[in-house]
Design a protein around this motif. Structure first.
Motif, mmCIF file in Angstrom:
data_model
loop_
_atom_site.group_PDB
_atom_site.id
_atom_site.type_symbol
_atom_site.label_atom_id
_atom_site.label_comp_id
_atom_site.label_asym_id
_atom_site.label_seq_id
_atom_site.Cartn_x
_atom_site.Cartn_y
_atom_site.Cartn_z
ATOM 1 N N SER A 74 0.844 -1.194 0.000
ATOM 2 C CA SER A 74 0.000 0.000 0.000
ATOM 3 C C SER A 74 0.880 1.245 0.000
ATOM 4 C CB SER A 74 -0.941 0.002 1.204
ATOM 5 O OG SER A 74 -0.223 0.033 2.416
ATOM 6 N N GLN A 75 0.491 2.216 -0.792
ATOM 7 C CA GLN A 75 1.190 3.492 -0.944
ATOM 8 C C GLN A 75 2.602 3.350 -1.492
ATOM 9 O OE1 GLN A 75 0.800 6.002 2.520
ATOM 10 N NE2 GLN A 75 -1.306 5.372 2.853
ATOM 11 N N ALA A 76 2.941 2.201 -2.040
ATOM 12 C CA ALA A 76 4.283 2.010 -2.620
ATOM 13 C C ALA A 76 4.375 2.717 -3.964
ATOM 14 C CB ALA A 76 4.584 0.522 -2.792
ATOM 15 N N ASN A 77 5.555 3.219 -4.279
ATOM 16 C CA ASN A 77 5.817 3.816 -5.582
ATOM 17 C C ASN A 77 6.505 2.752 -6.432
ATOM 18 O OD1 ASN A 77 6.680 5.215 -7.838
ATOM 19 N ND2 ASN A 77 7.227 7.042 -6.692
ATOM 20 N N LEU A 78 5.755 2.218 -7.390
ATOM 21 C CA LEU A 78 6.251 1.161 -8.273
ATOM 22 C C LEU A 78 6.437 1.687 -9.693
ATOM 23 C CD1 LEU A 78 3.933 -1.554 -6.787
ATOM 24 C CD2 LEU A 78 6.429 -1.659 -6.744
ATOM 25 N N GLU A 79 6.749 2.960 -9.808
ATOM 26 C CA GLU A 79 6.939 3.570 -11.120
ATOM 27 C C GLU A 79 8.077 2.873 -11.874
ATOM 28 O OE1 GLU A 79 7.884 7.950 -13.052
ATOM 29 O OE2 GLU A 79 7.643 7.753 -10.891
ATOM 30 N N GLY A 80 7.760 2.381 -13.078
ATOM 31 C CA GLY A 80 8.762 1.727 -13.911
ATOM 32 C C GLY A 80 9.213 0.368 -13.406
ATOM 33 N N ALA A 81 8.560 -0.161 -12.381
ATOM 34 C CA ALA A 81 8.952 -1.463 -11.829
ATOM 35 C C ALA A 81 8.582 -2.577 -12.804
ATOM 36 C CB ALA A 81 8.278 -1.696 -10.485
ATOM 37 N N ASP A 82 9.426 -3.595 -12.876
ATOM 38 C CA ASP A 82 9.169 -4.757 -13.725
ATOM 39 C C ASP A 82 8.682 -5.899 -12.844
ATOM 40 O OD1 ASP A 82 9.047 -6.817 -15.555
ATOM 41 O OD2 ASP A 82 11.081 -6.506 -16.322
ATOM 42 N N LEU A 83 7.382 -6.174 -12.935
ATOM 43 C CA LEU A 83 6.746 -7.247 -12.168
ATOM 44 C C LEU A 83 6.278 -8.357 -13.102
ATOM 45 C CD1 LEU A 83 5.215 -4.457 -10.254
ATOM 46 C CD2 LEU A 83 5.896 -6.432 -8.911
ATOM 47 N N THR A 84 6.985 -8.548 -14.204
ATOM 48 C CA THR A 84 6.631 -9.591 -15.158
ATOM 49 C C THR A 84 6.599 -10.940 -14.455
ATOM 50 O OG1 THR A 84 7.660 -8.384 -16.985
ATOM 51 C CG2 THR A 84 7.328 -10.749 -17.299
ATOM 52 N N GLY A 85 5.471 -11.629 -14.577
ATOM 53 C CA GLY A 85 5.330 -12.963 -13.997
ATOM 54 C C GLY A 85 5.232 -13.001 -12.488
ATOM 55 N N ALA A 86 5.131 -11.851 -11.844
ATOM 56 C CA ALA A 86 5.068 -11.811 -10.375
ATOM 57 C C ALA A 86 3.720 -12.320 -9.877
ATOM 58 C CB ALA A 86 5.301 -10.388 -9.870
ATOM 59 N N ASN A 87 3.730 -12.918 -8.703
ATOM 60 C CA ASN A 87 2.502 -13.365 -8.050
ATOM 61 C C ASN A 87 2.099 -12.298 -7.041
ATOM 62 O OD1 ASN A 87 0.369 -14.636 -6.840
ATOM 63 N ND2 ASN A 87 1.553 -16.333 -6.008
ATOM 64 N N LEU A 88 1.050 -11.546 -7.381
ATOM 65 C CA LEU A 88 0.520 -10.499 -6.507
ATOM 66 C C LEU A 88 -0.873 -10.876 -6.017
ATOM 67 C CD1 LEU A 88 1.785 -7.669 -8.787
ATOM 68 C CD2 LEU A 88 2.342 -7.790 -6.371
ATOM 69 N N LYS A 89 -1.151 -12.164 -5.990
ATOM 70 C CA LYS A 89 -2.471 -12.636 -5.580
ATOM 71 C C LYS A 89 -2.764 -12.173 -4.151
ATOM 72 C CE LYS A 89 -5.259 -16.819 -5.416
ATOM 73 N NZ LYS A 89 -5.273 -18.260 -5.723
ATOM 74 N N GLY A 90 -3.861 -11.427 -4.004
ATOM 75 C CA GLY A 90 -4.263 -10.952 -2.688
ATOM 76 C C GLY A 90 -3.394 -9.850 -2.108
ATOM 77 N N ALA A 91 -2.494 -9.283 -2.906
ATOM 78 C CA ALA A 91 -1.613 -8.220 -2.403
ATOM 79 C C ALA A 91 -2.402 -6.938 -2.176
ATOM 80 C CB ALA A 91 -0.477 -7.957 -3.393
ATOM 81 N N ASP A 92 -1.962 -6.141 -1.211
ATOM 82 C CA ASP A 92 -2.575 -4.849 -0.924
ATOM 83 C C ASP A 92 -1.781 -3.772 -1.657
ATOM 84 O OD1 ASP A 92 -3.786 -2.573 0.034
ATOM 85 O OD2 ASP A 92 -3.370 -2.978 2.144
ATOM 86 N N LEU A 93 -2.382 -3.241 -2.718
ATOM 87 C CA LEU A 93 -1.777 -2.174 -3.508
ATOM 88 C C LEU A 93 -2.600 -0.887 -3.385
ATOM 89 C CD1 LEU A 93 -1.010 -4.522 -6.466
ATOM 90 C CD2 LEU A 93 0.740 -3.186 -5.314
ATOM 91 N N THR A 94 -3.266 -0.733 -2.252
ATOM 92 C CA THR A 94 -4.064 0.455 -1.996
ATOM 93 C C THR A 94 -3.187 1.698 -2.107
ATOM 94 O OG1 THR A 94 -5.487 -0.776 -0.484
ATOM 95 C CG2 THR A 94 -5.532 1.614 -0.292
ATOM 96 N N LEU A 95 -3.640 2.668 -2.886
ATOM 97 C CA LEU A 95 -2.918 3.935 -3.087
ATOM 98 C C LEU A 95 -1.533 3.769 -3.704
ATOM 99 C CD1 LEU A 95 -3.994 5.720 0.210
ATOM 100 C CD2 LEU A 95 -4.616 6.443 -2.102
ATOM 101 N N ALA A 96 -1.254 2.618 -4.293
ATOM 102 C CA ALA A 96 0.043 2.415 -4.961
ATOM 103 C C ALA A 96 0.105 3.287 -6.209
ATOM 104 C CB ALA A 96 0.234 0.949 -5.328
ATOM 105 N N PHE A 97 1.305 3.684 -6.587
ATOM 106 C CA PHE A 97 1.525 4.512 -7.767
ATOM 107 C C PHE A 97 2.315 3.695 -8.778
ATOM 108 C CE2 PHE A 97 3.975 7.647 -10.192
ATOM 109 C CZ PHE A 97 2.936 8.421 -10.689
ATOM 110 N N MET A 98 1.687 3.474 -9.945
ATOM 111 C CA MET A 98 2.333 2.683 -10.989
ATOM 112 C C MET A 98 2.246 3.436 -12.310
ATOM 113 S SD MET A 98 0.586 -0.928 -10.110
ATOM 114 C CE MET A 98 1.610 -2.208 -9.459
ATOM 115 N N THR A 99 3.355 3.932 -12.784
ATOM 116 C CA THR A 99 3.445 4.546 -14.101
ATOM 117 C C THR A 99 4.513 3.787 -14.866
ATOM 118 O OG1 THR A 99 2.826 6.730 -13.295
ATOM 119 C CG2 THR A 99 4.010 6.659 -15.366
#
Length: 158
Positions: A74-99
């Motif tokens: 939550s509230q993480a800045n994942l701008e430009g992050a490469d999550l190819t093939g990542a398992n985010l099942k049930g992850a909390d990405l509330t207010l996350a920033f992804m560009t």
């Protein structure tokens, strides 16, 4: 008969006690925070007291094939992050920033993206069942709500 049951219970107890419980590796969290490189890391349910992933600045992080099942981002800045093939099942990405993040073939089933900002995120091949998108800002990202293109008028079909 009672002796056999007691022996069986003893064996089962020993087996369950010897089986390690799968959870995140603190060294993997430390590596991610310090280097932004953690491809294939085990970050299942990562949410450390004093070293929480919520609010983390993970700009450009390499999280390809990382296991982030149930992680608190939550509230993480994942701008430009490469999550190819990542398992985010049930992850909390509330207010996350992804560009310009990459989520190709990622598992986003049951992920909470409440009020997240997703701008130009590549989600090709991602599994997105039952995500929470309340208040999320989604631009230039292949996430739609309900239905298929076949149900849309021709001018709106891809």
């Amino acid at each position: 008969m009672k002796l056999k049951i007691a022996a069986l219970l003893g064996i089962l107890t020993a087996l369950f006690a010897a089986s390690p419980v799968k959870a995140y590796e603190p060294a993997d969290v430390e590596q991610l925070i310090n280097t932004k490189e953690c491809a294939g890391c085990d970050l299942v349910e990562a949410d450390l007291t004093g070293q929480d992933l919520s609010g983390a600045h993970l700009i450009g992080a390499d999280l390809r094939d990382a296991n982030l099942k149930g992680a608190n981002l939550s509230q993480a800045n994942l701008e430009g992050a490469d999550l190819t093939g990542a398992n985010l099942k049930g992850a909390d990405l509330t207010l996350a920033f992804m560009t310009n993040s990459i989520l190709n073939n990622a598992n986003l089933d049951w992920a909470n993206l409440t009020a997240a900002k997703l701008y130009d995120v590549d989600v090709r091949g991602a599994s997105m069942n039952d995500m929470t998108l309340i208040g999320a800002e989604i631009f230039e990202t292949g996430i739609g709500i309900g239905g298929s293109d076949e149900e849309l008028p021709p001018e709106f079909q891809h």
